[in-house]
Design a protein around this motif. Structure first.
Motif, short mmCIF file in Angstrom:
data_model
loop_
_atom_site.label_atom_id
_atom_site.label_comp_id
_atom_site.label_asym_id
_atom_site.label_seq_id
_atom_site.Cartn_x
_atom_site.Cartn_y
_atom_site.Cartn_z
N SER A 85 3.57 -10.56 -1.39
CA SER A 85 3.07 -11.55 -1.96
C SER A 85 1.69 -12.05 -1.41
CB SER A 85 3.96 -12.77 -1.87
OG SER A 85 4.41 -13.08 -0.40
N ARG A 86 1.25 -11.45 -0.45
CA ARG A 86 -0.12 -11.67 -0.16
C ARG A 86 -1.02 -11.63 -0.94
NH1 ARG A 86 -0.37 -14.94 4.38
NH2 ARG A 86 -2.25 -14.21 4.89
N ARG A 87 -2.06 -12.39 -1.11
CA ARG A 87 -3.02 -12.45 -2.11
C ARG A 87 -3.78 -10.98 -2.22
NH1 ARG A 87 -8.41 -16.59 -2.72
NH2 ARG A 87 -9.23 -15.78 -4.81
N HIS A 88 -4.02 -10.26 -1.29
CA HIS A 88 -4.57 -9.03 -1.38
C HIS A 88 -3.81 -7.93 -1.89
CE1 HIS A 88 -3.53 -9.10 2.72
NE2 HIS A 88 -3.00 -7.67 2.66
N MET A 89 -2.34 -8.03 -1.59
CA MET A 89 -1.11 -7.39 -2.07
C MET A 89 -0.53 -7.58 -3.40
SD MET A 89 -0.83 -5.02 0.55
CE MET A 89 0.66 -4.70 0.61
N ASN A 93 3.32 -3.95 -7.10
CA ASN A 93 3.98 -4.60 -5.96
C ASN A 93 4.52 -5.88 -6.58
OD1 ASN A 93 2.74 -2.85 -4.09
ND2 ASN A 93 1.27 -4.57 -3.55
N ILE A 94 4.47 -6.50 -7.67
CA ILE A 94 5.15 -7.52 -8.25
C ILE A 94 6.51 -7.00 -8.81
CG2 ILE A 94 5.21 -8.79 -10.53
CD1 ILE A 94 3.68 -10.21 -8.67
N VAL A 95 6.62 -5.53 -9.27
CA VAL A 95 7.64 -5.21 -9.38
C VAL A 95 8.71 -5.06 -8.19
CG1 VAL A 95 8.99 -3.22 -10.57
CG2 VAL A 95 6.92 -3.76 -11.64
N LEU A 106 -10.82 -1.17 -1.75
CA LEU A 106 -10.18 -1.08 -2.76
C LEU A 106 -10.06 -2.59 -3.56
CD1 LEU A 106 -7.69 1.96 -3.13
CD2 LEU A 106 -9.73 1.50 -4.43
N VAL A 107 -9.36 -3.19 -2.92
CA VAL A 107 -8.95 -4.64 -3.67
C VAL A 107 -10.18 -5.56 -3.82
CG1 VAL A 107 -7.74 -6.66 -3.05
CG2 VAL A 107 -6.86 -4.49 -2.34
#
Length: 413
Positions: A94-98, A103-105, A400-401
């Protein structure tokens, strides 16, 4: 139980009893569990007699010699491990950069797995850890809570977890094999809508199970004194449809759309992803020889993500396929020809469900072992003094992010 082949043996007894003329209003039954007589029964003798079907009896649901050590002694440690591991997964992802569509799934899967085990935990502790499985359960609200928290709600979350796993595999297949389409179909808003649809569908699938039975007060003599217990009966609307029609419809739908189709699709997608990964590996070797390091690095990150998700899906299939097989055998045995010994079937159901529970904390180990991005973020959050590459500006994750970001170059996890 082994000689009957109806739904009641496998999924609960729903006696249709008429009241005796001399029976009190609350269905008093004198012959149930008389003190001295009860002590002369073994649990197998008691559960094979008609007396066990008068009221809700947890001892007779599963072979107690297997259920008590698995659910009573091992499950509490698995619960603690699952809560810690899946909470850490949610916190890290849930970190912003992740925050990415993949990752939500993964976060939703972690929450569903945790809730699948969390809801029945209080009852499993009470029944098996504290040794109360032999006692009649009362009042009626407690029996309803047992049914909802131990059977219906966990099945709802587990169904959602199955469909989320399928959505994850489909999403990764689109990323790897149809990258241009991913720009349209794998956006964050679409993924969130997909999660909502899956949650609603899982709830609707389990909705009949909330109202397919009813518990009525029942007075019985238990160990020499009167005790009000719960008697479980079919809901009137199920009786009007017929028990066979209802259960065959429900479990046929479950076999097809919760077990068979998802598992088959996941096997096919895993094979396709593995082939695509092998092809990408050959392309990466060509890029490396041509000294195109940036493209080579992106392809390597994408392959690592694909391999990790293949492992996640493989672990899922290893514990889900046996459940699907047992359920299919039960459908055949109950509706076509008797091929199943339900004493053995109950043990198989118990063991397969237990291994599903064992698999819940494994994803955390997979993420830590196979994802550098996950490990780095975890260290930042929980290991004081850890040196991260974001501070040094050298991590591919952050480049990348923080750089131009599209769905096709997503390799965060």
């Amino acid at each position: 139980m082994a000689h009957d082949k109806d739904w009641t043996d496998y999924f609960g007894d729903f006696p249709n009893r008429t009241r005796l003329e001399d029976e009190p209003a609350k269905n008093f039954s004198y012959y149930d569990n008389l003190g001295e007589e009860y002590t002369n029964f073994t649990s197998d003798d008691f559960c094979s007699s008609n007396r066990s079907h008068v009221y809700l009896n947890v001892t007779c649901e599963f072979p107690i010699n297997y259920a008590e050590p698995m659910y009573g002694y091992i499950a509490p440690f698995l619960l603690a491990t699952t809560i810690v591991a899946n909470t850490l997964i949610v916190v890290v992802l849930s970190r912003r950069h992740m925050r990415t569509p993949t990752n939500i799934v993964l976060m939703a899967m972690a929450l569903c797995d945790m809730f699948t085990m969390l809801f029945p935990a209080p009852w499993l502790f009470y029944m098996y850890t504290f040794g109360n499985h032999y006692k009649p359960l009362s009042p009626v609200r407690a029996c309803q809570a047992w049914n909802y928290m131990n059977e219906v709600i966990p099945a709802m979350f587990h169904t959602a977890s199955i469909w989320l796993t399928l959505a994850l595999a489909v999403q990764r297949y689109i990323y790897v094999c149809h990258a241009p389409v991913a720009r349209t179909w794998c956006t964050m808003p679409r993924v969130i809508k997909c999660l909502i649809y899956i949650g609603v569908a899982a709830f609707l699938h389990q909705l009949p199970r909330f109202v397919d039975r009813q518990y009525v007060p029942h007075l019985t003599v238990w160990r020499g004194h009167l005790e009000e217990v719960c008697r479980v009966e079919l809901a009137p609307w199920v009786s009007s449809l017929s028990m066979d029609a209802y259960f065959i419809s429900y479990f046929t739908f479950r076999v097809l759309f919760v077990h068979l189709i998802p598992c088959t699709s996941l096997v096919v997608l895993n094979v396709l992803l593995f082939k695509a990964m092998r092809t990408a590996q050959l392309n990466r070797q060509k890029l490396f020889k041509e000294n195109r390091k940036s493209e080579c690095k992106k392809l390597r990150d994408s392959n690592c993500t694909t391999l990790m998700l293949i492992v996640v899906v493989t672990v899922f299939l290893m514990v889900e396929i046996p459940v699907a097989v047992v359920t299919i055998l039960h459908i055949i045995s109950s509706s076509i020809v008797e091929i199943l010994d339900y004493n053995i079937a109950n043990i198989l159901v118990l063991v397969t469900n237990f291994f599903i529970i064992v698999s819940y904390p494994i994803n955390f180990a997979i993420y830590c072992g196979m994802s550098r991005q996950f490990r780095e973020t975890f260290k930042e959050l929980f290991i004081r003094g850890a040196v991260t590459s974001r501070k040094n500006g050298g991590s591919s994750r952050y480049s990348l992010v923080n750089g131009p970001r599209t769905c096709t170059n997503e390799t965060v996890l």
